[in-house]
Design an enzyme around this catalytic site. Structure first.
Site, PDB file in Angstrom:
ATOM      1  N   HIS A   1       0.795  -1.221   0.000  1.00  0.00           N
ATOM      2  CA  HIS A   1       0.000   0.000   0.000  1.00  0.00           C
ATOM      3  C   HIS A   1       0.823   1.264   0.000  1.00  0.00           C
ATOM      4  O   HIS A   1       0.437   2.268  -0.599  1.00  0.00           O
ATOM      5  CB  HIS A   1      -0.994  -0.047   1.154  1.00  0.00           C
ATOM      6  CG  HIS A   1      -2.034  -1.069   0.888  1.00  0.00           C
ATOM      7  ND1 HIS A   1      -2.236  -2.146   1.669  1.00  0.00           N
ATOM      8  CD2 HIS A   1      -2.880  -1.170  -0.158  1.00  0.00           C
ATOM      9  CE1 HIS A   1      -3.187  -2.888   1.125  1.00  0.00           C
ATOM     10  NE2 HIS A   1      -3.595  -2.315   0.024  1.00  0.00           N
TER      11      HIS A   1
ATOM     12  N   GLU B   1     -15.459 -11.387 -12.180  1.00  0.00           N
ATOM     13  CA  GLU B   1     -14.122 -11.954 -12.064  1.00  0.00           C
ATOM     14  C   GLU B   1     -14.138 -13.445 -11.737  1.00  0.00           C
ATOM     15  O   GLU B   1     -13.098 -14.084 -11.687  1.00  0.00           O
ATOM     16  CB  GLU B   1     -13.290 -11.183 -11.033  1.00  0.00           C
ATOM     17  CG  GLU B   1     -13.916 -11.022  -9.674  1.00  0.00           C
ATOM     18  CD  GLU B   1     -13.113 -10.091  -8.746  1.00  0.00           C
ATOM     19  OE1 GLU B   1     -11.977  -9.727  -9.070  1.00  0.00           O
ATOM     20  OE2 GLU B   1     -13.657  -9.731  -7.683  1.00  0.00           O
TER      21      GLU B   1
ATOM     22  N   ASP C   1      -8.297 -11.387 -11.727  1.00  0.00           N
ATOM     23  CA  ASP C   1      -8.843 -12.629 -11.182  1.00  0.00           C
ATOM     24  C   ASP C   1      -9.510 -13.481 -12.256  1.00  0.00           C
ATOM     25  O   ASP C   1      -9.369 -14.696 -12.258  1.00  0.00           O
ATOM     26  CB  ASP C   1      -9.842 -12.320 -10.056  1.00  0.00           C
ATOM     27  CG  ASP C   1      -9.123 -12.044  -8.754  1.00  0.00           C
ATOM     28  OD1 ASP C   1      -8.125 -12.736  -8.477  1.00  0.00           O
ATOM     29  OD2 ASP C   1      -9.529 -11.130  -8.025  1.00  0.00           O
TER      30      ASP C   1
ATOM     31  N   CYS D   1     -11.478  -3.300 -15.056  1.00  0.00           N
ATOM     32  CA  CYS D   1     -10.611  -2.570 -14.130  1.00  0.00           C
ATOM     33  C   CYS D   1      -9.368  -3.349 -13.719  1.00  0.00           C
ATOM     34  O   CYS D   1      -8.623  -2.927 -12.853  1.00  0.00           O
ATOM     35  CB  CYS D   1     -11.399  -2.135 -12.901  1.00  0.00           C
ATOM     36  SG  CYS D   1     -12.109  -3.523 -11.999  1.00  0.00           S
TER      37      CYS D   1
END
Ligand code: PEP
Ligand code: MG
Length: 833
Positions: A301, A543, A567, A614
């Site tokens: 992150h 996904e 995914d 995305c």
């Protein structure tokens, strides 16, 4: 009878804080006295003290004895024997795996300059320079200004209290730390619990020092012991001592007085072992130019945040080597993955050229900031950004995002000890709404679990996390967590355009359950008279492959879909997205995957709904024509890719892209699809071979390296090639075989390469001759012809040029030309192009 264990130290870095804390812990479990004797240094110490163990200076291959004496010596002997044989060898495992395979080769224009560099993994692109500083580094010699000491008893109680408090804090941190952090924290705790550590502090206080000064002197005392050790590695462990002492000082005098990061007033490159997102956010971004971390991966992150602030960042950095250059000026190259130090004038010039190139590209792309994504034939495709925190939203919009296509909210739950409250979440979403100014934000509810653990939820580790307990599957167990998030999103929806998206949906049961939950929360908000958007759209990530076969049913219940290609690729092709062994099978260009995407988009549109994408596939410039061919409504990607995508999109025609997609879906292999894509790019537009855009008159280039770099970079600016460094390497490969200086001050570097999309003849007229092999050259004509489409054009043009250059008249006309247009005309005429 005393017992003795005879052994050799086999730890490459000797007995430093981490292994010492393991030994100490075991020894303290017994009543017997246990001593560590290093036969090389002849130091004998109490093995129940970490600091004493470290002070034995035990290095690799040192012969040692453990001497055990007391009532439970038999048990201690057995336990320690097992430890030395089976556990000690694993006490010192590397904290960072080497990622050599991901290191980009250096371009010749840099490697030929023999730069002083350290390589690491690039995770955020761009180039930065600044003074190298370390976070967490405290200079003990600068920390001795304190108030006069109070009574010895008072100072001792201050120190003792701080010690006890810090021990508690670290113990709590250990409970929710990752394995790596756990080891480090345990080593720190062991130092704090070590009797000899507090004894030192006490002794200094008895000499009338304040608690603070006593802690500093204690830090100095133990640091000196380590610094005198024969091992480079042990010397570096003074950081552990300093770290612990700093935290004690912060406990007593507050964090402001002992900040872990120095105040910076000039462009700075920070190095740190690791950095939490909150530490990153505290850094002064005005002066923070680059970040070098020992720990952290591409999707950590802190790294995600660094990307959103456009801070060139490297991970896997060898901090021990880099420390020698603290306070010196360094460059961070986030494209190549290197830190350059002791910069020669030539290396400085290389980076000036790079900065110039970046500035030109940014300038060119700026025109797309406020324009909506559209193809040349007028088909609109929304270009959106993926974010992981609301503070990224503003820079995403500044980078040309039309909306936020994916707000990964799980990060709001990570790197902390408890979940965020409804208010905190609400404020976070409102912050993003403020940046969006009526543009849409798709908030994805948390995708926690599996590979994205959140320690305080105590979800057990799994063998197969991607097929396990993650995302929507954990919502029923953590119902309050989910409901709190839904409430926060709904409340924020009163202030802007939000959409809700649920990850990992695999069945209609889940869709219906989510709808019920959402309806209940809406009802309770109505009861409480809290405003929210009644028509807030609800969508799902597409996904999990099962959804591909129930799109019709989903369309009756939900408003939109966003394809999670990361995914979906792994589930459709049954290939773990994180397993290096199977990466060659993880290929979204697999024709089966493309057929799957085509089925999704056609079916969703058939039922009149909206579908975006995305996953990482959406940001890959090379596959953009396929995405356009699919007819997606939106592409969502990391913000730095947005402008380049809009620029490329503006050159593509939807109908050509559809034909391409049809061909790609009929290919048998991914490789065939790649070739198709390469060919498609070449055929696009059919640009003329010579253009004044790639003719440069009297540039400030001083060497062959700079000329080849400058000329290939120009091809990138002219949008004729996408990987100038790869193209330059092809040019150099030919130069390695024979120098292309042909006499008369002319050179004709040339290549037939797959890295040039539009075959081009580029020209450079230099102000002063430069050395090119054994000759002096002041006029360079570079042929870069496409490998797939050029046929024998390459040799025809090369020999024609070589013949013309024999004629003085031709040479003179070129040399006397003062504009790019003149040169363009001469070459077109003479070469009959
Ligand atoms: C995806 O799977 O493509 C996606 C965008 O979600 P994540 O990468 O967060 O799993
Ligand atoms: Mg996903």
């Amino acid at each position: 009878m005393a017992k003795k264990i005879v052994f050799t130290c086999i730890l490459p870095n000797g007995i430093h804080a981490r292994p010492a804390s393991n030994i100490e812990k075991i020894c303290n479990g017994f009543i017997s006295t246990i001593q560590w004797h290093n036969l090389r240094t002849n130091i004998i110490v109490d093995a129940k003290s970490v600091l004493s163990l470290i002070s034995t200076n035990t290095l690799l291959n040192d012969k040692c004895h453990l001497l055990i004496n007391g009532q439970d010596e038999e048990q201690a002997y057995i336990r320690l024997n097992t430890f030395i044989e089976n556990e000690l060898p694993f006490c010192d495992e590397e904290l960072i795996a080497n990622n050599d395979e991901e290191i980009t080769p250096l371009p010749r224009s840099l490697s030929n300059l023999n730069p002083h560099i350290i390589r690491a993994k690039a995770v955020c692109g761009g180039i930065a320079s600044g003074i190298l500083k370390q976070i967490d580094y405290i200079d003990l010699n600068k920390l001795d200004a304190f108030l006069p000491a109070e009574s010895i008893e008072k100072e001792q109680s201050i120190a003792k209290n701080a010690l006890t408090k810090l021990q508690k804090i670290i113990s709590l941190q250990i409970d929710c730390a990752s394995e790596t952090s756990k080891d480090i924290l345990s080593a720190h705790l062991a130092i704090l619990e070590d009797p000899s550590f507090y004894e030192q502090i006490e002794q200094h206080i008895e000499q009338n020092l304040t608690a603070g000064a006593a802690i500093i002197n204690t830090a100095k005392f133990f640091s000196e012991q380590l610094i005198n050790s024969g091992s480079e590695y042990l010397k570096e462990r003074t950081l552990d001592i300093r770290d612990v002492c700093l935290q004690l000082l912060q406990q007593i005098y507050g964090e402001n007085k002992f900040s872990t990061h120095p105040k910076i007033t000039e462009p700075t490159i920070y190095i740190a072992e690791e950095l939490t997102p909150s530490q990153f956010l505290e850094l002064d971004k005005k002066h923070l130019k680059g970040l070098l971390l020992a720990q952290g991966g591409t999707t950590s992150h802190t790294v995600i945040l660094a990307r959103s602030f456009n801070i060139p960042t490297l991970v896997g950095v060898n901090i021990d080597i880099l420390k020698k250059h603290i306070d010196q000026k360094v460059k961070v190259d986030g494209d190549l993955g290197l830190i350059a130090y002791n910069l020669s004038p030539e290396v400085q010039r290389y980076y000036q050229l790079e900065s110039h190139l970046h500035a030109q590209l940014t300038e060119k792309q700026k025109t797309f900031i406020n324009t909506p994504g559209a193809t040349v034939d007028g088909i609109k495709i929304e270009i959106a950004a993926n974010i992981a925190h609301s503070i990224e939203a503003q820079s995403a919009f500044n980078n040309g995002a039309q909306s936020i296509g994916l707000f990964r909210t799980e990060m709001l739950y990570m790197d902390r000890h408890h979940e965020p409250s409804e208010d905190e979440l609400y404020n976070t979403f409102c912050q993003a709404i403020e940046a969006a100014k009526q543009r849409t934000i798709i908030i994805r509810t948390f995708d926690i679990g599996g590979d994205k653990p959140v320690n305080y939820l105590n979800i057990p580790r799994e063998n197969n996390p991607f097929l396990g307990y993650r995302a929507v599957r954990i919502y029923q167990e953590f119902l309050t967590l989910f409901r709190t998030q839904l409430r926060a999103i709904l409340k924020a929806s009163a202030h802007g355009k939000l959409k809700i998206m649920i990850p990992m949906i695999s069945s209609m049961e889940e869709v219906l359950w989510i709808k019920e939950e959402l309806a209940n929360i809406k009802q309770s908000l109505r009861n409480e008279k809290i405003p929210f958007d009644e028509k807030i759209p609800l969508g799902i990530m597409l996904e999990v492959p099962s959804i591909m076969f129930i799109i019709d049913q989903c369309c009756e219940e939900i408003d939109f879909f966003s394809i999670g290609s990361n995914d979906l690729t792994q589930y459709l092709l049954a290939v773990d997205r994180d397993n290096a062994k199977v990466t060659k099978h993880y290929n979204s260009l697999n024709p089966a995957f493309l057929r799957g995407l085509d089925h999704i988009v056609k079916t969703v549109h058939h039922y009149g709904k909206w579908v975006g994408i995305c996953g990482e596939f959406a940001s890959k410039g090379s596959v953009l024509p396929l995405l356009v061919g699919l007819g997606l409504d939106e592409l969502s990607m990391s913000a730095p890719n947005i402008l380049a995508t809009k620029a490329r999109l503006a050159k593509l025609s939807r109908s050509d892209c559809r034909i391409l997609l049809n061909k790609a879906m009929n290919c048998q292999t991914s490789l065939e699809v790649e070739h198709l894509l390469a060919q498609f790019r070449m055929e696009q537009g059919d640009l003329p071979l010579i253009t004044s855009e790639t003719i440069t008159i009297e540039p400030d280039w001083l060497s062959k390296e700079e000329v080849i770099k400058g000329m290939t970079d120009n091809l990138l600016i002219a949008a004729r090639c996408r990987y100038p460094q790869k193209l330059a390497e092809d040019i150099w490969l030919r130069e390695d075989v024979f120098s292309t200086a042909l006499g008369f001050g002319f050179a004709i570097p040339h290549t037939k390469s797959e890295h040039i999309e539009q075959s081009t003849i580029s020209v450079t007229k230099l102000p002063c001759p430069i050395t090119w092999g054994d000759e002096e050259v002041s006029f360079v004509i570079m042929l870069t012809l496409n490998k797939h489409t050029a046929g024998d054009q390459h040799m025809r043009i090369f020999s024609k040029l070589a013949r013309r250059i024999m004629h003085e008249e031709f040479r003179t006309s070129l040399v006397n030309s003062s504009t790019a247009a003149e040169i363009e005309t001469i070459l077109k005429q003479e070469l009959e192009i």
